[in-house]
Design a protein around this motif. Structure first.
Motif, PDB file in Angstrom:
ATOM      1  N   GLN A   1      -8.826   4.076  -2.670  1.00 40.00           N
ATOM      2  CA  GLN A   1      -7.831   4.850  -2.414  1.00 40.00           C
ATOM      3  C   GLN A   1      -6.632   5.131  -3.699  1.00 40.00           C
ATOM      4  O   GLN A   1      -5.936   6.153  -3.743  1.00 40.00           O
ATOM      5  CB  GLN A   1      -7.095   4.419  -1.198  1.00 40.00           C
ATOM      6  CG  GLN A   1      -7.886   4.645  -0.127  1.00 40.00           C
ATOM      7  CD  GLN A   1      -7.145   3.772   1.215  1.00 40.00           C
ATOM      8  OE1 GLN A   1      -6.443   3.143   1.271  1.00 40.00           O
ATOM      9  NE2 GLN A   1      -7.590   4.458   2.328  1.00 40.00           N
ATOM     10  N   ILE A   2      -6.341   4.272  -4.354  1.00 39.10           N
ATOM     11  CA  ILE A   2      -5.611   4.151  -5.489  1.00 39.10           C
ATOM     12  C   ILE A   2      -6.220   4.433  -6.874  1.00 39.10           C
ATOM     13  O   ILE A   2      -5.842   4.145  -8.105  1.00 39.10           O
ATOM     14  CB  ILE A   2      -4.760   3.159  -5.528  1.00 39.10           C
ATOM     15  CG1 ILE A   2      -4.943   1.795  -6.053  1.00 39.10           C
ATOM     16  CG2 ILE A   2      -3.739   2.975  -4.264  1.00 39.10           C
ATOM     17  CD1 ILE A   2      -4.323   0.698  -6.483  1.00 39.10           C
TER      18      ILE A   2
ATOM     19  N   LYS B   1       0.826  -1.250   0.034  1.00 41.66           N
ATOM     20  CA  LYS B   1       0.096  -0.205  -0.108  1.00 41.66           C
ATOM     21  C   LYS B   1       0.871   1.355  -0.061  1.00 41.66           C
ATOM     22  O   LYS B   1       0.558   2.252  -0.575  1.00 41.66           O
ATOM     23  CB  LYS B   1      -0.986   0.016   1.243  1.00 41.66           C
ATOM     24  CG  LYS B   1      -1.924   1.073   1.169  1.00 41.66           C
ATOM     25  CD  LYS B   1      -2.791   0.901   2.348  1.00 41.66           C
ATOM     26  CE  LYS B   1      -4.259   1.735   2.336  1.00 41.66           C
ATOM     27  NZ  LYS B   1      -5.167   1.505   3.132  1.00 41.66           N
TER      28      LYS B   1
ATOM     29  N   LEU C   1      -4.224   6.356  -9.695  1.00 37.60           N
ATOM     30  CA  LEU C   1      -3.154   5.501 -10.333  1.00 37.60           C
ATOM     31  C   LEU C   1      -3.615   4.337 -11.190  1.00 37.60           C
ATOM     32  O   LEU C   1      -3.236   4.335 -12.250  1.00 37.60           O
ATOM     33  CB  LEU C   1      -2.269   4.834  -9.236  1.00 37.60           C
ATOM     34  CG  LEU C   1      -1.157   3.981  -9.811  1.00 37.60           C
ATOM     35  CD1 LEU C   1      -0.046   4.914 -10.355  1.00 37.60           C
ATOM     36  CD2 LEU C   1      -0.489   3.299  -8.502  1.00 37.60           C
TER      37      LEU C   1
ATOM     38  N   THR D   1       2.397   1.626  -3.658  1.00 40.05           N
ATOM     39  CA  THR D   1       1.362   2.073  -4.589  1.00 40.05           C
ATOM     40  C   THR D   1       0.839   3.454  -4.653  1.00 40.05           C
ATOM     41  O   THR D   1       0.536   4.261  -5.481  1.00 40.05           O
ATOM     42  CB  THR D   1       0.232   0.990  -4.793  1.00 40.05           C
ATOM     43  OG1 THR D   1      -0.459   0.782  -3.524  1.00 40.05           O
ATOM     44  CG2 THR D   1       0.616  -0.313  -5.379  1.00 40.05           C
ATOM     45  N   THR D   2       0.599   3.863  -3.405  1.00 38.81           N
ATOM     46  CA  THR D   2       0.197   5.012  -3.118  1.00 38.81           C
ATOM     47  C   THR D   2       1.271   6.262  -3.233  1.00 38.81           C
ATOM     48  O   THR D   2       0.907   7.310  -3.610  1.00 38.81           O
ATOM     49  CB  THR D   2      -0.467   5.216  -1.487  1.00 38.81           C
ATOM     50  OG1 THR D   2       0.577   4.714  -0.736  1.00 38.81           O
ATOM     51  CG2 THR D   2      -1.896   4.580  -1.651  1.00 38.81           C
TER      52      THR D   2
ATOM     53  N   PHE E   1      -8.780  -0.425  -0.656  1.00 40.29           N
ATOM     54  CA  PHE E   1      -7.397   0.169  -1.194  1.00 40.29           C
ATOM     55  C   PHE E   1      -7.603   0.222  -2.474  1.00 40.29           C
ATOM     56  O   PHE E   1      -7.227   1.153  -3.194  1.00 40.29           O
ATOM     57  CB  PHE E   1      -6.372  -1.345  -1.136  1.00 40.29           C
ATOM     58  CG  PHE E   1      -5.282  -1.032  -1.740  1.00 40.29           C
ATOM     59  CD1 PHE E   1      -4.420  -0.037  -1.300  1.00 40.29           C
ATOM     60  CD2 PHE E   1      -4.928  -2.113  -2.623  1.00 40.29           C
ATOM     61  CE1 PHE E   1      -3.018   0.048  -1.869  1.00 40.29           C
ATOM     62  CE2 PHE E   1      -3.502  -1.738  -3.348  1.00 40.29           C
ATOM     63  CZ  PHE E   1      -2.842  -0.708  -2.780  1.00 40.29           C
TER      64      PHE E   1
ATOM     65  N   THR F   1      -7.777  11.123  -1.409  1.00 38.32           N
ATOM     66  CA  THR F   1      -7.780   9.672  -0.800  1.00 38.32           C
ATOM     67  C   THR F   1      -7.795   9.402   0.703  1.00 38.32           C
ATOM     68  O   THR F   1      -8.220   8.535   0.999  1.00 38.32           O
ATOM     69  CB  THR F   1      -6.319   9.121  -1.340  1.00 38.32           C
ATOM     70  OG1 THR F   1      -5.175  10.051  -0.624  1.00 38.32           O
ATOM     71  CG2 THR F   1      -6.041   9.167  -2.932  1.00 38.32           C
TER      72      THR F   1
ATOM     73  N   GLN G   1       1.463   6.820  -6.704  1.00 41.13           N
ATOM     74  CA  GLN G   1       0.426   7.901  -7.324  1.00 41.13           C
ATOM     75  C   GLN G   1       0.875   9.200  -6.934  1.00 41.13           C
ATOM     76  O   GLN G   1       0.523   9.855  -7.911  1.00 41.13           O
ATOM     77  CB  GLN G   1      -0.702   7.204  -6.348  1.00 41.13           C
ATOM     78  CG  GLN G   1      -2.213   7.875  -6.922  1.00 41.13           C
ATOM     79  CD  GLN G   1      -3.067   7.314  -6.172  1.00 41.13           C
ATOM     80  OE1 GLN G   1      -4.201   6.863  -6.921  1.00 41.13           O
ATOM     81  NE2 GLN G   1      -3.491   7.276  -4.735  1.00 41.13           N
ATOM     82  N   HIS G   2       1.311   9.749  -5.916  1.00 41.73           N
ATOM     83  CA  HIS G   2       2.076  10.895  -5.697  1.00 41.73           C
ATOM     84  C   HIS G   2       2.981  11.161  -6.429  1.00 41.73           C
ATOM     85  O   HIS G   2       2.934  12.525  -7.341  1.00 41.73           O
ATOM     86  CB  HIS G   2       2.572  10.963  -4.136  1.00 41.73           C
ATOM     87  CG  HIS G   2       1.694  11.336  -3.156  1.00 41.73           C
ATOM     88  ND1 HIS G   2       0.917  12.507  -3.153  1.00 41.73           N
ATOM     89  CD2 HIS G   2       1.331  10.306  -2.352  1.00 41.73           C
ATOM     90  CE1 HIS G   2       0.304  12.304  -2.121  1.00 41.73           C
ATOM     91  NE2 HIS G   2       0.274  11.193  -1.511  1.00 41.73           N
TER      92      HIS G   2
END
Length: 462
Positions: free
Chosen positions: A196-197, A14, A200, A17-18, A193, A314, A21-22
């Protein structure tokens, strides 16, 4: 006692991947300045790739410094740092005024080093302006940050090259719309999850959809080297010229103003309001990151407001997630091939995701304004005039064309002009003379002699 969400360490997958995303949200903003400045100098493809990689590397270092912190340096918030776009105009002006173009980058680097060191020394003084940032000011500035970023998303949606015949074509706008729709559907119909992504996943799916339309270019991946290090002073030792130093010091003031507003905005969103100590530490990280950046051939670093929108959307508030993103940026700087993977994402796809990200920042500002006692005429005037002033550079880009180039560095930034207008109007209406106490905002904790950490928390951003 459980850790505050800002200090929460998420599971490795997590976190990765997050964090990616940033990186995806801010990548275009990091690589654009070196591409523009490098093109103005006339760098060949090899040096241009090197300069871009160096800026990714130094953005990663600055982000790690900001999120993890050492001593009194670093806000320790989920705060992304990267190359500030405010420096593009003065840097290209420096290039234009330099006879020998090979001296342009050393002159720019020397000016950035001096501006960064001076900003570092000024941070403890600059942060004391926080008492002049009550909700009526911060809400206005946060809203302006979102509004100012939306045209960037709209530009991305039209394509990478404004001079191309297919700029703004139905294909480009359709890809942006599809990406936006994918993100919205994922946010609406998924949970946990995956939700939240969503951004992405939207970027990945949008890129795959773009392949049949010929909008995805895999050339950067095949041409990139596997390993590369931004050798210190690759373009020559820094040179120190007074005119260049002055222009970059002006940019530093603008950058510190915007970073202060961004930290206040992020503090509200993550429910850990930024006090003087936090802002001073954050400004030290900004300015020290800027001073060190030229050693590795990078430019001035500052906060990236678009990532604040990602945090708001998110609701993942962990600073370690953003630190993971900073780690990826460092790796991209060391591995040009890895950096090129993000470059594969078509600009229209980024634009579709950007509408959600940047709109979320504006929505957070409106949410803060709800607490700003807008039933009082004075505060309505502050918001109305400040928003109008801040929107001028967006709606009328040539409005200040007759002003000197140095003045336009500030005037052409709607965030900076709107912030200055809001602070000054708040001083006039709510501080000077203290004549109309009932027209004040919700009482600012610094005026009540309280610690900012005791401020009532703002509702979470949508």
């Amino acid at each position: 006692m459980a850790d505050h969400p800002v200090d929460e360490k998420l599971p490795a997958l997590k976190m990765a991947t997050t964090g990616l995303q940033h990186v995806a949200a801010m990548y275009a903003g990091v690589v654009a300045p070196p591409l523009i400045v490098g093109a103005a100098i006339g760098l060949d493809a090899t040096d241009l790739t090197f300069l871009t990689g160096a800026c990714l590397f130094t953005a990663g270092l600055a982000t790690l410094l900001q999120t993890l912190g050492i001593w009194k340096i670093g806000a320790r918030l989920p705060f992304v740092n990267g190359v500030t776009f405010a420096g593009v105009a003065p840097m290209t002006a420096i290039v234009a005024s330099t006879e020998d173009k090979s001296d342009a980058l050393p002159i720019i680097f020397g000016a950035v080093i001096v501006a960064g060191l001076l900003g570092f020394l000024a941070a403890p003084v600059f942060c004391k302006a926080i008492r002049f940032f009550p909700p009526v000011v911060t809400g206005t500035v946060i809203t302006l940050i979102g509004i100012s970023l939306l045209p960037v998303a709209f530009g991305w949606a039209q394509g990478p090259d404004p001079t191309a015949h297919d700029y703004g074509s139905a294909t480009s706008l359709g890809l942006a719309a599809i990406t936006l729709l994918i993100v919205l559907l994922l946010r609406r119909f998924t949970t946990g999850f995956v939700k939240q992504i969503a951004v992405l996943l939207g970027l990945v799916i949008g890129t795959l959809i773009a392949i049949p339309f010929g909008a995805t270019d895999f050339g950067p991946v095949t041409d990139a080297a596997v390993i590369g290090f931004p050798t210190p002073f690759h373009f020559g030792a820094p040179q120190f010229q007074l005119a260049a130093i002055i222009s970059m010091c002006v940019v530093m003031v603008v950058s510190m103003t915007e970073s202060t507003a961004d930290m206040l905005a992020l503090g509200e969103i993550v429910e850990r309001p930024a006090d003087e100590r936090t802002i001073a530490a954050g400004l030290r990280a900004d300015t020290l990151g800027s001073a060190v950046s030229p050693l590795f051939n990078g430019f001035m670093c500052s906060a990236f407001a678009q990532n604040i929108g990602l945090v708001a959307m998110t609701k993942i508030r962990s600073r370690y997630v953003v630190a993971a993103g900073g780690g990826f940026l460092v790796l991209m700087g060391l591995c040009p091939m890895a950096a090129s993977l993000i470059a594969v994402v078509p600009r229209p796809v980024l634009g579709g995701a950007g509408v959600v990200l940047f709109g979320s920042v504006a929505a957070s500002g409106i949410q803060t304004l709800v607490r700003a006692a807008l039933d009082k005429d004075n505060n309505v005037l502050i918001v109305a005039v400040s928003l109008a002033v801040g929107i001028i550079p967006i709606t009328a880009p040539e409005f200040y064309h007759a002003f000197p180039e140095t003045a336009r560095i500030v005037l052409d930034s709607g965030i900076s002009t709107g912030c200055v207008a809001a602070v000054l109007l708040n001083l006039v209406f709510n501080h000077l003379g203290r004549g109309d106490r009932d027209a004040h905002d919700v009482t600012h904790p610094m005026e009540a002699g309280e610690e900012l950490t005791n401020t009532p928390k703002a509702p979470a951003a949508p």
